[in-house]
Write an enzyme that holds these catalytic residues in place. Structure first.
Site, mmCIF file in Angstrom:
data_model
loop_
_atom_site.group_PDB
_atom_site.id
_atom_site.type_symbol
_atom_site.label_atom_id
_atom_site.label_comp_id
_atom_site.label_asym_id
_atom_site.label_seq_id
_atom_site.Cartn_x
_atom_site.Cartn_y
_atom_site.Cartn_z
ATOM 1 N N ARG A 59 0.826 -1.206 0.000
ATOM 2 C CA ARG A 59 0.000 0.000 0.000
ATOM 3 C C ARG A 59 0.866 1.264 0.000
ATOM 4 O O ARG A 59 0.529 2.251 -0.661
ATOM 5 C CB ARG A 59 -0.931 0.019 1.221
ATOM 6 N N GLN A 91 -10.026 9.833 6.835
ATOM 7 C CA GLN A 91 -9.946 8.419 7.203
ATOM 8 C C GLN A 91 -8.853 7.716 6.400
ATOM 9 O O GLN A 91 -8.540 6.556 6.669
ATOM 10 C CB GLN A 91 -11.290 7.730 6.932
ATOM 11 N N ASN A 92 -8.296 8.413 5.422
ATOM 12 C CA ASN A 92 -7.305 7.815 4.531
ATOM 13 C C ASN A 92 -5.925 7.814 5.172
ATOM 14 O O ASN A 92 -5.581 8.710 5.941
ATOM 15 C CB ASN A 92 -7.263 8.579 3.204
ATOM 16 N N ASP A 94 -3.157 7.555 3.146
ATOM 17 C CA ASP A 94 -2.218 8.079 2.152
ATOM 18 C C ASP A 94 -1.901 9.544 2.456
ATOM 19 O O ASP A 94 -2.477 10.147 3.358
ATOM 20 C CB ASP A 94 -2.792 7.928 0.732
ATOM 21 N N HIS A 109 -7.036 7.732 11.145
ATOM 22 C CA HIS A 109 -6.754 6.295 11.053
ATOM 23 C C HIS A 109 -5.271 6.001 10.840
ATOM 24 O O HIS A 109 -4.909 4.906 10.433
ATOM 25 C CB HIS A 109 -7.586 5.663 9.931
ATOM 26 N N CYS A 120 6.740 1.584 23.145
ATOM 27 C CA CYS A 120 6.839 2.914 23.769
ATOM 28 C C CYS A 120 6.042 3.989 23.033
ATOM 29 O O CYS A 120 6.029 5.141 23.450
ATOM 30 C CB CYS A 120 8.303 3.337 23.875
ATOM 31 N N CYS A 136 13.027 -0.148 17.413
ATOM 32 C CA CYS A 136 12.577 1.230 17.594
ATOM 33 C C CYS A 136 13.794 2.127 17.833
ATOM 34 O O CYS A 136 14.651 1.798 18.662
ATOM 35 C CB CYS A 136 11.629 1.307 18.790
ATOM 36 N N CYS A 139 13.589 3.243 21.846
ATOM 37 C CA CYS A 139 13.760 2.318 22.980
ATOM 38 C C CYS A 139 14.450 1.015 22.598
ATOM 39 O O CYS A 139 14.691 0.169 23.468
ATOM 40 C CB CYS A 139 12.414 2.022 23.631
ATOM 41 N N ALA A 219 -15.559 13.074 -7.039
ATOM 42 C CA ALA A 219 -15.047 14.105 -6.137
ATOM 43 C C ALA A 219 -14.320 15.198 -6.899
ATOM 44 O O ALA A 219 -14.377 16.376 -6.521
ATOM 45 C CB ALA A 219 -14.125 13.478 -5.098
#
Length: 233
Positions: A59, A91-92, A94, A109, A120, A136, A139, A219
């Site tokens: 993705r 909500q995307n 990208d 999201h 952490c 990470c 930590c 859209a």
């Protein structure tokens, strides 16, 4: 002199579809090849972290190649030119809003471009190809995961979103299905404070009956036209 209206905008997968990023419902797309339970839940990640990381790597690569469309550009124009508050919630996961010129986007999201430490909660920019067991940088725990809100988890920035909705004069939902909560309930919160509500979608969302103004089309057509109307006052 009346102050400019406060606007809250919620965008969903439909606004990115014209940029080539598939929605849950698209046949043949990334989502169609996987069960949501396997790639978008904490349980799925616990069962098979490699499958989940591979899915979001795919993705992320797809999103990196995508370009914003006229709807993203129009919302950036609204943010830049409207004299009142414009709160843009998506909500995307990208980054097409940012690519389109928007500077302050609330990713409720999460975001493909971000990595999260499950130990952490440190966040840092994700590499294009994340790996299971990466350490990470804060930590050193090998507990990296995509910084995505999965089903069963609490969306990010809810307090900020609810404050904006409590002061909204206009609420617009663009390219959303109207069946994923809590986002599907935002229109009710806006109506409760007397906001005008508008839905822009290819087909009506499941909560379409709660909107004052319904505009059915792509859209890239509806959003620039609506933005022009708002800016014209």
């Amino acid at each position: 002199m009346m102050s400019a209206p406060s606007i809250v905008i919620l965008t969903g997968a439909g606004i990115s579809a014209e940029s080539g990023l598939g929605t849950f419902r698209d046949e043949g797309g990334l989502w169609a090849q996987h069960r949501i339970e396997d790639v978008a839940t904490p349980e799925g990640f616990a069962r098979n972290p490699q499958r989940v990381v591979d899915f979001y790597n795919a993705r992320r690569a797809q999103a990196a190649e995508a370009s914003p469309n006229a709807a993203h550009a129009a919302l950036a124009r609204l943010q830049a030119e409207h004299l009142g508050d414009v709160t843009l919630v998506t909500q995307n996961v990208d980054d097409l809003h940012e690519k389109g010129g928007s500077g302050d986007v609330i990713h409720m999201h999460g975001a493909l471009a971000s990595a999260l430490c499950a130990a952490c909660e440190h966040r840092w920019p994700a590499r294009l190809e994340m790996s299971v067991g990466e350490e990470c940088p804060a930590c050193a725990a090998p507990t990296i995961r995509p910084d995505i809100v999965w089903f069963g988890e609490i969306p990010y920035h809810m307090e900020r979103i609810e404050r904006a909705l409590a002061n909204a004069d206009i609420f617009a939902a663009i390219g959303t299905s109207g069946n994923v909560y809590p986002a599907a309930g935002f229109v009710q919160m806006a109506r409760h404070v007397g906001a005008e509500t508008v839905e822009m979608n290819l087909e009506p969302g499941e909560n379409v009956g709660l909107f004052d103004d319904i505009r059915e089309s792509k859209a890239s057509e509806t959003v620039p036209n609506w933005v022009a109307e708002v800016l014209a006052g």
